[in-house]
Every structure is written in structure tokens, then in C-alpha cells.
Design a protein around this motif. Sequence first.
Motif, PDB file in Angstrom:
ATOM      1  N   GLN B   8     -27.675  69.747  98.742  1.00 21.73           N
ATOM      2  CA  GLN B   8     -27.966  69.520  97.320  1.00 21.73           C
ATOM      3  C   GLN B   8     -28.117  70.856  96.622  1.00 21.73           C
ATOM      4  O   GLN B   8     -28.907  71.700  97.037  1.00 21.73           O
ATOM      5  CB  GLN B   8     -29.233  68.682  97.151  1.00 21.73           C
ATOM      6  N   PHE B  20     -24.278  67.437  94.979  1.00 21.48           N
ATOM      7  CA  PHE B  20     -24.072  67.801  96.387  1.00 21.48           C
ATOM      8  C   PHE B  20     -22.800  68.612  96.544  1.00 21.48           C
ATOM      9  O   PHE B  20     -21.804  68.359  95.877  1.00 21.48           O
ATOM     10  CB  PHE B  20     -23.989  66.540  97.243  1.00 21.48           C
ATOM     11  N   ASN B  67     -30.860  64.459 106.503  1.00 23.23           N
ATOM     12  CA  ASN B  67     -30.366  63.084 106.706  1.00 23.23           C
ATOM     13  C   ASN B  67     -31.416  62.045 106.329  1.00 23.23           C
ATOM     14  O   ASN B  67     -31.677  61.093 107.072  1.00 23.23           O
ATOM     15  CB  ASN B  67     -29.898  62.882 108.153  1.00 23.23           C
ATOM     16  N   GLY B  68     -32.048  62.282 105.188  1.00 17.25           N
ATOM     17  CA  GLY B  68     -32.941  61.267 104.634  1.00 17.25           C
ATOM     18  C   GLY B  68     -34.377  61.315 105.091  1.00 17.25           C
ATOM     19  O   GLY B  68     -35.188  60.534 104.618  1.00 17.25           O
ATOM     20  N   VAL B  69     -34.725  62.209 106.036  1.00 14.30           N
ATOM     21  CA  VAL B  69     -36.131  62.305 106.442  1.00 14.30           C
ATOM     22  C   VAL B  69     -36.627  63.749 106.415  1.00 14.30           C
ATOM     23  O   VAL B  69     -35.859  64.689 106.652  1.00 14.30           O
ATOM     24  CB  VAL B  69     -36.397  61.719 107.854  1.00 14.30           C
ATOM     25  N   ASN B  70     -37.895  63.917 106.157  1.00 16.13           N
ATOM     26  CA  ASN B  70     -38.486  65.256 106.108  1.00 16.13           C
ATOM     27  C   ASN B  70     -38.544  65.876 107.501  1.00 16.13           C
ATOM     28  O   ASN B  70     -38.928  65.220 108.470  1.00 16.13           O
ATOM     29  CB  ASN B  70     -39.905  65.182 105.559  1.00 16.13           C
ATOM     30  N   GLU B  88     -31.441  68.006 101.566  1.00 16.47           N
ATOM     31  CA  GLU B  88     -31.981  67.955 100.202  1.00 16.47           C
ATOM     32  C   GLU B  88     -33.332  68.663 100.186  1.00 16.47           C
ATOM     33  O   GLU B  88     -33.967  68.798 101.221  1.00 16.47           O
ATOM     34  CB  GLU B  88     -32.239  66.509  99.760  1.00 16.47           C
ATOM     35  N   PRO B  89     -33.804  69.072  99.005  1.00 19.99           N
ATOM     36  CA  PRO B  89     -35.159  69.647  98.935  1.00 19.99           C
ATOM     37  C   PRO B  89     -36.190  68.546  99.149  1.00 19.99           C
ATOM     38  O   PRO B  89     -35.879  67.363  98.944  1.00 19.99           O
ATOM     39  CB  PRO B  89     -35.241  70.195  97.515  1.00 19.99           C
ATOM     40  N   ARG B  91     -39.255  66.052  98.362  1.00 20.98           N
ATOM     41  CA  ARG B  91     -39.349  65.261  97.129  1.00 20.98           C
ATOM     42  C   ARG B  91     -40.745  65.264  96.511  1.00 20.98           C
ATOM     43  O   ARG B  91     -41.725  65.542  97.193  1.00 20.98           O
ATOM     44  CB  ARG B  91     -38.956  63.829  97.444  1.00 20.98           C
ATOM     45  N   SER B 155     -43.369  63.178 101.893  1.00 22.22           N
ATOM     46  CA  SER B 155     -42.729  61.964 102.413  1.00 22.22           C
ATOM     47  C   SER B 155     -43.509  60.739 101.958  1.00 22.22           C
ATOM     48  O   SER B 155     -43.134  59.608 102.264  1.00 22.22           O
ATOM     49  CB  SER B 155     -42.670  61.999 103.940  1.00 22.22           C
ATOM     50  N   PRO B 157     -44.809  57.890  99.634  1.00 25.00           N
ATOM     51  CA  PRO B 157     -44.369  57.180  98.425  1.00 25.00           C
ATOM     52  C   PRO B 157     -45.401  57.252  97.298  1.00 25.00           C
ATOM     53  O   PRO B 157     -45.028  57.250  96.120  1.00 25.00           O
ATOM     54  CB  PRO B 157     -44.206  55.725  98.875  1.00 25.00           C
ATOM     55  N   ASN B 207     -45.304  57.231 106.555  1.00 28.38           N
ATOM     56  CA  ASN B 207     -44.217  58.207 106.462  1.00 28.38           C
ATOM     57  C   ASN B 207     -44.707  59.601 106.856  1.00 28.38           C
ATOM     58  O   ASN B 207     -43.973  60.381 107.456  1.00 28.38           O
ATOM     59  CB  ASN B 207     -43.687  58.268 105.028  1.00 28.38           C
ATOM     60  N   ALA B 211     -43.279  62.216 109.656  1.00 31.76           N
ATOM     61  CA  ALA B 211     -42.655  63.450 109.167  1.00 31.76           C
ATOM     62  C   ALA B 211     -43.290  64.710 109.744  1.00 31.76           C
ATOM     63  O   ALA B 211     -42.662  65.768 109.739  1.00 31.76           O
ATOM     64  CB  ALA B 211     -42.738  63.497 107.644  1.00 31.76           C
TER      65      ALA B 211
END
Lengths: 161, 234
Positions: B8, B20, B67-70, B88-89, B91, B155, B157, B207, B211
Amino acid sequence: MEAIAFAIEALVFILTVGSGVFALYIVVDLMQLRKANRGPVYKGGIGQWSWAAHRITGVGLLAFLFGHIVDTFGVGVGPELYDQTIHLYQQWWFKPFEVLLVAATIYHAINGVRIILFDFWPNLALKQKSFAYAELVLFAIAFLPAGFFMMRQAVEASPFA
Amino acid sequence: MQVTLRVQRFNPEHDTDPHFESYTIDADAMDRILDCLHQVKWYRDSSLALRRSCAHGICGSDAMVINGVNALACKVLVKDVKQPITVEPIRGLPLTKDLVVDMDPFFSGYLAVKPWLIADDAEPEPERERIQSAAERERFDDTTKCILCAACTTSCPIFWSDQEYVGPAAIVGAHRFIFDSRDAGGRERIEILSGKNGAFKCRTAFNCTAACPRGIEVTKAIQEVKQAALFGSF
């Protein structure tokens, strides 16, 4: 009278289903990251999905509860209005929504108990995945028979039977 | 082997939204994601911004969404992740550039719980070190491992939706002192964590525990802090 009954039920229906869908949108949006840097949904574990499902069912149930207060209020006007209002629940096409309501209630209840267990015994958090899967098994045992019989009733009453 | 990275990118000077970009590079299966990012930065596009310092899982600088996880980019091997590898950075924190985020909200949450030893003022200053039994030390051993990488907090929510929440890392930092027999600031910290942005904002999504690159049982620590707040058991 019929028009009022219909209006009340339409309100309950829209309120409940609408809030559920709205909660679903918000939770999914959150997991994708709201605001500027939107990405794919975070790949959290079963805990994240339980949390999301708990939120969505919670909002849906709360909305239904408000609606349910409104339709039960009809009793005060007279039994005819209440009967006509409740008539909606007997419609075959409404049954799937009732099944959803049962599913949401059972899930929210069992998941709530799971969360409470962690609150009182922090050590259970070490086994959180087993608890989450056990919960799904309990949910299936409690929900599937009820769901089956309700849906069978709906199918029998439907024009497709 | 050929490795495809989807990174990203965001340059605040001329981008309005992040996007991306894909890079195909030569890498070994035993290389780390950090090595792959170095390849991109050193040989392909030097403008790629990322944080890293020790590169060996100790400093906690290179937490990112892989790949979607920290995870820490220096602790994930190429062979252990599916391709293309999406980076990605983390969140929930303001994006500064590419993989770099502004960590200020994270550290202000950490500072809020006073993560340092608070001595009992009533006691005279000790002439030697404060003695602690092995069992007393064991009580908070798990939470001493934190390296403040923010993988847990970002991680969560709840933190994504509300950065006022102190977050899992801050509660872990508080746990480390609340359950330390030498510390006298427990009540003070519990009071802060009983507030509306404290431990009770945790909804046990777990999460954070998944993580944590240090394997800290983060959710368990948070639950213990909640209990301490409810029952005064610390």
C-alpha cells in the motif's frame, strides 16, 4: 383497523430488518477500515467474527424489542387490532425472518454467556478458541431443530407446497 | 524464487487516497517480509517509506498488516505466507506515508496508565533493592514482554472505531505494574482504567492476543485488570 395493523407490522419489520442490515454494514465497514485508508477486511480469528455477530444480532434484537413493544401495545386498543397485527407472523413468507430472529436470540444468548465466563475466569481466555467452537456446536444443537420445524411449517403453508 | 509483493502506497503530497502497487522481486523462501521490502526500497523504489530499526523482533518498529493480519515484518518468513504478499500499514492510526503511521495516539494511551514504578510515599526510601519472591515476579511475567509495537492495539476493532480507547498495549503496560508487589500505584491506574476509555471498552474479540509477536496473552491480562477493577483483587 386493518390499515393500522399493517402499518404497525410494517414498522416492526422495517425497524428490525433495517437495523440488522445497518449494523452489518457498519461492522463490515469497520473491519475494512472506515474513513480514508480503506483496505480489505482484517483477517482476525473466530473471536473477531463472534464479536461482529454479537454486535449485529444485538442491534437487530434491540430494534425488534422496540417494535415488539409497539405491536403488543395494540392489545390496549382491542383484541381485534392485536390479532390482526400478529396475523403477519403467520404468513408463510414471514417465517424465514422469524427463523432469523430465533437464530439471533440463541446466538446472542450463548455468546453472551461465553463472554461472561471470560470476565469471571480470565484463565479461560487461554482456551478461547475451544470455547468459540463449543459455542457453535451448542448453537447448532439449539437452533437447527427449531429452524427445521419452523421452515417446514412455512414451506407447507406456502403456495409452492 | 519470484515473490510478488502488493504494497500500500500513499504520498500525502500528491495522493488523496492510498493505492496498492505490485513489485515482483527475487527472494529466498527463508527471507523475511522485511528483506523483501528492503529489496523494493533499496533497488526498485527508494521513495517507499517504512519503519524498522533492529530488524530482529526486539524494537517493535516494523509492525504492519501482512496478508490481512498484524505482524512484525522482521518475524514473518516468505515461505509462511501466501502470494501475492499484501503489505499495509497498521490500522486505526493516522496514515503519514506508505507504511508509516502516526503513533502519537497509541503512545498517549500508553502514557495515560502511568507505566512506571510508583513507590509508596509513606514508606522511607529503601537502602537496598526491593525484594520480591519468584512467585510475586511470576504474577506479571507475561506482560513484561511487551515491546510496544502496537500490533495488538491496531488489531482491535474497538480501537479502529475509537482512538480514545487506551487500547490493549496500554492495559498490558498497566497490568505489568498493577500486579507488581513493589508498586503502590495500582489503585491510581485501576481508577484510570475503570473510566470510559479504559479496560471495560474491551469486548474480548481476541484479535490482540493473536497479533502479539511476543506471544503475550493480551486478552487474559485485560480480563485480569477488569477483575482487579471490579473486585479490588490485586
